[in-house]
Design a protein around this motif. Sequence first.
Motif, PDB file in Angstrom:
ATOM      1  N   PRO B  16       0.787  -1.076   0.103  1.00  0.00           N
ATOM      2  CA  PRO B  16      -0.137  -0.010  -0.051  1.00  0.00           C
ATOM      3  C   PRO B  16       0.840   1.135   0.106  1.00  0.00           C
ATOM      4  N   LEU B  17       2.086   1.341   0.649  1.00  0.00           N
ATOM      5  CA  LEU B  17       2.913   2.478   0.579  1.00  0.00           C
ATOM      6  C   LEU B  17       3.503   2.724  -0.563  1.00  0.00           C
ATOM      7  N   LEU B  20       0.727   3.929  -2.885  1.00  0.00           N
ATOM      8  CA  LEU B  20       0.227   5.407  -2.628  1.00  0.00           C
ATOM      9  C   LEU B  20       1.025   6.359  -3.340  1.00  0.00           C
ATOM     10  N   LEU B  21       2.429   5.867  -2.817  1.00  0.00           N
ATOM     11  CA  LEU B  21       3.361   7.117  -3.526  1.00  0.00           C
ATOM     12  C   LEU B  21       3.223   6.907  -5.200  1.00  0.00           C
ATOM     13  N   PHE B  23       0.945   6.395  -6.894  1.00  0.00           N
ATOM     14  CA  PHE B  23      -0.285   7.037  -7.534  1.00  0.00           C
ATOM     15  C   PHE B  23       0.180   8.792  -7.435  1.00  0.00           C
ATOM     16  N   TYR B  24       0.760   9.099  -6.443  1.00  0.00           N
ATOM     17  CA  TYR B  24       1.081  10.574  -6.304  1.00  0.00           C
ATOM     18  C   TYR B  24       2.051  10.977  -7.248  1.00  0.00           C
ATOM     19  N   LEU B  27       0.559  11.104 -10.679  1.00  0.00           N
ATOM     20  CA  LEU B  27      -0.218  12.418 -10.704  1.00  0.00           C
ATOM     21  C   LEU B  27       0.528  13.473 -10.818  1.00  0.00           C
ATOM     22  N   LEU B  28       1.461  13.709  -9.861  1.00  0.00           N
ATOM     23  CA  LEU B  28       2.321  15.128 -10.160  1.00  0.00           C
ATOM     24  C   LEU B  28       3.066  15.182 -11.196  1.00  0.00           C
ATOM     25  N   TYR B  31       0.597  16.033 -14.279  1.00  0.00           N
ATOM     26  CA  TYR B  31       0.274  17.412 -14.072  1.00  0.00           C
ATOM     27  C   TYR B  31       1.256  18.266 -14.252  1.00  0.00           C
ATOM     28  N   MET B  56       8.920  10.662  -6.565  1.00  0.00           N
ATOM     29  CA  MET B  56       7.922   9.735  -5.815  1.00  0.00           C
ATOM     30  C   MET B  56       8.001   8.517  -6.745  1.00  0.00           C
ATOM     31  N   VAL B  59      10.930   6.286  -5.454  1.00  0.00           N
ATOM     32  CA  VAL B  59      10.549   5.774  -4.120  1.00  0.00           C
ATOM     33  C   VAL B  59       9.621   4.665  -4.523  1.00  0.00           C
TER      34      VAL B  59
END
Lengths: 541, 75
Positions: B16-17, B20-21, B23-24, B27-28, B31, B56, B59
């Motif tokens: 999950p960690l 989540l990272l 996905f971020y 996205l960033l 964007y 990210m 990581v």
Amino acid sequence: MKPVILLNPIDYMILGAYVLVTIIVGYALKKYMKTSEDFFLSGRSLPSWITSLAFLSANLGALEVIGMVANSAKYGILTVHFYWIGAIPAMIFLGLFMMPFYYSTRVRSVPEYLKYRYNEATRGLNAISFAIMTLLMSGISMYAMALLFELTLGWSLTSSILLSALVVLIYVFFGGLSSSIYNEVIQFFLIWLGLLPVVYIGLHAVGGFEGLVSRIPPSFMHAWQHMGSASDNPMGVDWMGVVLGLGFVLSFGYWTTDFLVVQRAMASENLSAARRTPLMASFPKMLVPIIVVVPGLLAVALLPQFKVVPGGPSPDYNSALILMFAHYLPNGILGLAITGLLASFMSGMAGNVTAFNTVWTYDIYGSYLKKNMPDQHYLKMGKFATVFGVIFSIGTAYIVRSFPNLMDYMQLIFTFFNAPLFATFLLGMFWKKTTPWGGFWGLLIGISAAATHYVMYQMHIVHYSSEMAANFYQAWWAWCADFVFTIIISLFTKRKAESELVGLVYGLTPKTRSSDNLFKKPAFWGVLSLVVMVILNIIFW
Amino acid sequence: MENTEPRRHFFDLKIPLGGLLGFYGLLLFFYGIFGPSDIYDKSANIDVNEIWGLVMIVVSAAFLFSAFFGRRAKK
């Protein structure tokens, strides 16, 4: 007041994803919660990399992050004392010397240790004061957080409070300590990844490290050089106050006896991992100033409202971090930074809630109200305690809203309990002649000494150059009172039989020889950590 | 006492960690590339979304790889 930060859909997606993952992790752990020990101590099964990050994260609450950035904008690099001398020696001491007593005796909480070492009264005093203080602190930080979000993001106080409380409630309710710890690890990375960009951009804007140094007062760059006398440095504390009050009493009192952090180490899979937990955590701890002290210094260098004007109005230092976000972070990364802040808030709150439900269930409910019930009963009670713990915290948040000054008092009162407690532990663990009633009365006298000192300071009977100096010396005197009176009373009261103290006291406990290789040896990490800390202090002398 | 057997391990937190990272990061990063560019006036003209998005992603990949290979190694 117009909010200074405007979030857009990208930012909200980042926040939303965080909340979602947090809840999923909590829910996914639900099926592992079969016994009360699974719920309160993660079944003592976690590897040390996880427990050490959680150990650090539980302490890195939003109040702490925002407050330390504020301190850094106000006092400069002196703030590192809270991270180096004010934390590392205590963490090393916990790992090397105290953890074996906590872990090997299989006690389930810090108050429970006090029961076996001293007596029921000492445990009761500690358990009840700890449970109340924990919930009050959790409510206070919730209020502080919500207030900040109201001012900067324009969110209403109630929606911030309910959102954060509800998320923490859900994941702790399902997964107990494991879920709190797992989320603390996620939060650890989010805090770092969320706060580093502002450091990076800020340093770029100011012209690198040299540019930063040239734009802040010279005294802001030295950790020790101006500590000779209290009047020479912005903190108004001399080196004795820092070393004795902060470095010795407050720091040892917090890191070695506060169940909030000790509980994380107790969740480790074996004794060696439990001992490594605070030791490994000490390395990232020493780096935390990068994300809290540097932004504070950058705020002074870059934002006109933090320029020190002699005689001028005092700036609102607590807004330093959020104003840095507002000025330098574009949308996208802005959402990540706010998520980092929210994550730090939740990790602090969940830490409080899990420590509370454990102490409540084992040390108050299970010891005084309903003894000897089946384990499932206590598991249920733990979940129930999570619910009312959160509700009580919300209540506190609203009380503090009506009486904002309470916040400052509460922080101080918290040190009444922590500072003397360390003397009680030190004597209990390392001097076998300490008696049960010596421990109890010594602790009570220590707490009273702190309260007396506080009243004397408020009534201007004793004087210090600053509030912080008063706080450090108060901790020191409270510790001394506890230490001296515990010894005196122990000389006149009845001791426990040595057979009852095996495993609880140094010298009566067989030494454990570990067959671990060098990189798993606690002593290796302890020494390394101490060396790194000394080097850092020399660099920033 | 010393080295009691851990009773069981929960699911691997790295998944999950890392997810989540990751996905971020994506996205960033996107964007930063396709999003508006005038927002970087604030950040000293650095497209921090793109850069930090990449960081990210790296990581996240590190976590996911170590979770994947850690599990294979155990088998």
